[in-house]
Write a protein that holds these residues in place. Structure first.
Motif, PDB file in Angstrom:
ATOM      1  N   ARG A 127       6.884  -1.600   1.960  1.00  0.00           N
ATOM      2  CA  ARG A 127       7.816  -0.933   1.037  1.00  0.00           C
ATOM      3  C   ARG A 127       8.884  -1.880   0.510  1.00  0.00           C
ATOM      4  NH1 ARG A 127       7.386   4.090   3.788  1.00  0.00           N
ATOM      5  NH2 ARG A 127       5.261   4.688   3.319  1.00  0.00           N
ATOM      6  N   TYR A 248       4.651  -4.776   8.543  1.00  0.00           N
ATOM      7  CA  TYR A 248       4.291  -4.216   7.236  1.00  0.00           C
ATOM      8  C   TYR A 248       5.009  -4.894   6.077  1.00  0.00           C
ATOM      9  CZ  TYR A 248       1.960  -0.471   9.709  1.00  0.00           C
ATOM     10  OH  TYR A 248       1.105   0.230  10.512  1.00  0.00           O
ATOM     11  N   LEU A 360      -5.885   0.341  13.064  1.00  0.00           N
ATOM     12  CA  LEU A 360      -6.312   1.346  12.088  1.00  0.00           C
ATOM     13  C   LEU A 360      -7.713   1.884  12.358  1.00  0.00           C
ATOM     14  CD1 LEU A 360      -5.084  -0.518   8.885  1.00  0.00           C
ATOM     15  CD2 LEU A 360      -3.803   1.046  10.340  1.00  0.00           C
TER      16      LEU A 360
ATOM     17  N   GLU B 116       6.606   9.990   6.912  1.00  0.00           N
ATOM     18  CA  GLU B 116       6.865   8.559   6.712  1.00  0.00           C
ATOM     19  C   GLU B 116       6.607   8.165   5.269  1.00  0.00           C
ATOM     20  OE1 GLU B 116       5.931   4.243   6.570  1.00  0.00           O
ATOM     21  OE2 GLU B 116       4.540   5.855   6.184  1.00  0.00           O
ATOM     22  N   GLY B 117       5.727   8.918   4.616  1.00  0.00           N
ATOM     23  CA  GLY B 117       5.407   8.614   3.224  1.00  0.00           C
ATOM     24  C   GLY B 117       3.955   8.236   3.025  1.00  0.00           C
ATOM     25  N   ALA B 118       3.376   7.546   4.009  1.00  0.00           N
ATOM     26  CA  ALA B 118       1.973   7.142   3.892  1.00  0.00           C
ATOM     27  C   ALA B 118       1.067   8.328   4.239  1.00  0.00           C
ATOM     28  CB  ALA B 118       1.686   5.977   4.842  1.00  0.00           C
ATOM     29  N   LYS B 131      -7.090  10.050  11.321  1.00  0.00           N
ATOM     30  CA  LYS B 131      -7.169   8.592  11.265  1.00  0.00           C
ATOM     31  C   LYS B 131      -8.069   8.117  12.405  1.00  0.00           C
ATOM     32  CE  LYS B 131      -4.704   4.906   9.318  1.00  0.00           C
ATOM     33  NZ  LYS B 131      -3.490   4.471   8.654  1.00  0.00           N
ATOM     34  N   LEU B 155      -1.103   4.569  13.161  1.00  0.00           N
ATOM     35  CA  LEU B 155      -0.190   3.645  12.475  1.00  0.00           C
ATOM     36  C   LEU B 155      -0.489   3.629  10.980  1.00  0.00           C
ATOM     37  CD1 LEU B 155      -0.486   0.808  15.123  1.00  0.00           C
ATOM     38  CD2 LEU B 155       1.538   2.212  14.705  1.00  0.00           C
ATOM     39  N   PRO B 156       0.543   3.555  10.148  1.00  0.00           N
ATOM     40  CA  PRO B 156       0.304   3.531   8.703  1.00  0.00           C
ATOM     41  C   PRO B 156      -0.445   2.266   8.304  1.00  0.00           C
ATOM     42  CG  PRO B 156       2.683   3.649   9.215  1.00  0.00           C
ATOM     43  CD  PRO B 156       1.960   3.399  10.497  1.00  0.00           C
ATOM     44  N   GLY B 157      -1.095   2.328   7.174  1.00  0.00           N
ATOM     45  CA  GLY B 157      -1.751   1.128   6.663  1.00  0.00           C
ATOM     46  C   GLY B 157      -3.207   1.359   6.370  1.00  0.00           C
TER      47      GLY B 157
END
Lengths: 402, 157
Positions: A127, A248, A360, B116-118, B131, B155-157
């Motif tokens: 971000r 990030y 991920l 969080e936005g993601a 996920k 986790l985001p991404g």
């Protein structure tokens, strides 16, 4: 992270083998390995160069944060070899200005080139870049500019006339802080790897990669921010409360901008944009170390060459010996160490790929074939980036590439 | 993995539902507290300063990683986050959706916007996978939302 059913040999694999051009590398990644083959010489090369890289990096991050924050952080804690070089350089002790003019110094230009690559490519996840376009950032930057030029009517007048130019300069400083905070962490990690190797505790390329993977996780949540100290006041241009993280907002954009993309180098190698030698899309840029032809790049004034020159000063004796035994010995050490650096950065990139897979996707020994297929697709997509002919992934599979 | 504790959690549900007439339904955090398998998550919520928000009316959908999920992260990961509350809050907010959604509703959409936005992707409807986490126990109804117990920190991404 060290086993996979697909590579176990005696058991029936849960998914069929990959048919990708880099299937061997993909199967190695699925077995918990690195893109770089596990040989004693590869291990020696990458650890030696991590150490030679960490010493100038210890300079880069302190200087980057000094530029961005206007405070000097702990020079007395710098690495002893760096302090010795700062005093004497390649020549002998003399006034700093003479060292500078003689180019007998650490090439800070390399660090600035990396920062500019991050600043220019932007939008690579995270971000950070979005925040630089926000009103909140603008207001903070405005406070910093006004505080910095307090009482300087000429500069304040220019700021009124050309505000964007000043704000853009602050944005560049924010990326300077970002990279400084990123390397502040990486330098000690590389020193520690070198120490562990010297003590006989790092004994394989995958172990070196795993050390980096664990390191990435351990520091992933550190804050990325931009504070500047002007006349004794701390102005939070990017406050820690924005929640920006080392992983990030710094590490992933850094790897993308610097290892993969950067930009065409000026120098002995020319690029013809009209002949499509430079991609239209910035995301397709491929001038980073993973694609570099180290020989023409090894020319004066080109960013990676500046780093190679810096690393040359701090090579451990075992690498100096190795280079003497191959090619033109001492005459082409810069090229040989450049290729070593390339090998080492394929290993760092492997660590980033494994860390992303871990964060991920799924464990390598997952028993669900659908999960293993998802891991496979991820690894194959990563390897697709090395299908272009400039990529050095196939070169580093053998020891002849020096 | 603390599955016996999760069984207890599941057994608690009728008790909670049955006692609704006399006791108000527990909140998201009270549910997690009673389950006994979310010590790390609750400590993280406190460290990030999110307790008041999660005690609020919401409603929220919370994907709650069990203690074993946090323990599976490489050494130092959680401690660094606990030392940096805004960064920790960001990761925790990735586990929360605004609104109360049950499993049946979650599978109708590919992605859900996290606080969080993601986006949070739904990768598999049965067994429900959010996920790269698998939902161990779904649809724990609370006074201010719904909790789904998951086996990994996402986790985001």
């Amino acid at each position: 992270m060290t086993t996979t059913t697909a590579a176990a040999g005696t058991e029936t694999p849960l998914i069929p083998p990959s048919t990708h051009a880099y299937a061997d590398v993909i199967h190695r990644l699925e077995a918990g390995g690195s893109m770089l083959p596990d040989t004693p010489e590869n291990l020696q090369q990458i650890i030696g160069i991590y150490k030679a890289y960490a010493v100038p990096m210890d300079f880069y991050w302190r200087d980057l944060l000094y530029i961005a924050e206007r405070i000097w952080r702990g020079g007395e804690k710098a690495h002893p070899e760096l302090l010795e070089f700062m005093a004497k350089g390649e020549t002998r002790a003399m006034p700093k200005l003479l060292h500078h003019l003689w180019h007998d110094r650490v090439n800070m230009e390399f660090a600035e080139a990396c920062m500019q690559a991050m600043f220019w490519h932007q939008g690579m996840g995270g971000r950070f870049n979005d925040y630089l376009a926000s009103e909140a950032y603008r207001a903070n930057a405005d406070r910093a500019v006004k505080a910095y030029f307090k009482g300087n009517l000429v500069m304040l007048g220019l700021y009124k006339l050309f505000p964007e130019m000043f704000i853009e300069k602050v944005r560049q400083l924010s990326y300077t802080a970002n990279l400084g905070l990123f390397w502040e962490v990486m330098a000690p990690v590389f020193f520690e790897m070198s120490d562990l190797y010297d003590e006989g505790q790092l004994t394989s390329v995958p172990a070196a990669m795993d050390f980096l993977v664990n390191g990435i996780f351990a520091v992933a949540g550190r804050p990325i921010y931009h504070h500047v100290f002007i006349a004794g006041e701390c102005i939070e241009i990017i406050p820690k409360s924005e929640g920006f993280t080392w992983l990030y907002e710094a590490a992933l954009p850094y790897v993308e901008a610097v290892f993969y993309r950067t930009s065409p180098f000026r120098g002995t190698k020319s690029y013809n944009a009209q002949a499509d030698q430079v991609p239209d899309d910035q995301a397709d840029f491929h001038y980073g170390i993973l694609y570099a032809d180290v020989f023409p790049v090894g020319s004066a004034g080109i960013p990676p060459t500046l780093l190679m020159q810096d690393m040359l000063h701090f090579l451990p004796p075992y690498l100096q010996e190795l280079y003497k035994q191959h090619r033109r010995g001492e005459e082409d050490q810069l090229i040989q160490l450049g290729i070593t650096f390339q090998r080492s950065m394929y290993n760092v990139t492997s660590a980033v790929i494994q860390a992303l897979r871990c964060a991920l996707l799924y464990p390598l020994d997952d028993s669900n074939p659908e999960h293993l297929k998802a891991n496979r697709s991820f690894f194959e997509a990563q390897m697709d980036r090395f299908l272009r002919p400039e990529a050095r992934l196939s070169d580093i599979q053998t020891q002849d590439y020096r | 993995m603390g599955s016996c504790r999760l069984d207890l959690l599941a057994d608690d549900r009728p008790h909670h539902l049955a006692s609704r007439a006399t006791n108000p339904m527990p909140t998201i955090l009270e549910t997690a507290q009673a389950a006994g398998a979310f010590g790390t998550l609750l400590a993280a919520v406190d460290a990030a300063g999110l307790r008041d928000a999660l005690e609020g009316p919401g409603p929220f959908t919370v994907f709650a990683p069990i203690d074993a999920a946090f323990a599976a992260l490489p050494p130092g990961t959680v401690q660094t986050l606990v030392d940096n509350p805004p960064q920790l809050a960001r990761i925790l907010k990735y586990h929360v959706i605004a609104g109360a959604y049950h499993q049946a509703q979650l599978v109708e959409q590919q992605d859900w916007p996290s606080l969080e936005g993601a986006p949070i992707p739904v990768r598999c409807p049965d067994p429900l996978e959010i996920k790269n986490a698998t939902v161990l126990t779904a649809d724990l109804v609370c006074s201010n939302g719904v909790v789904h117990v998951i086996d990994r920190v996402i986790l985001p991404g």
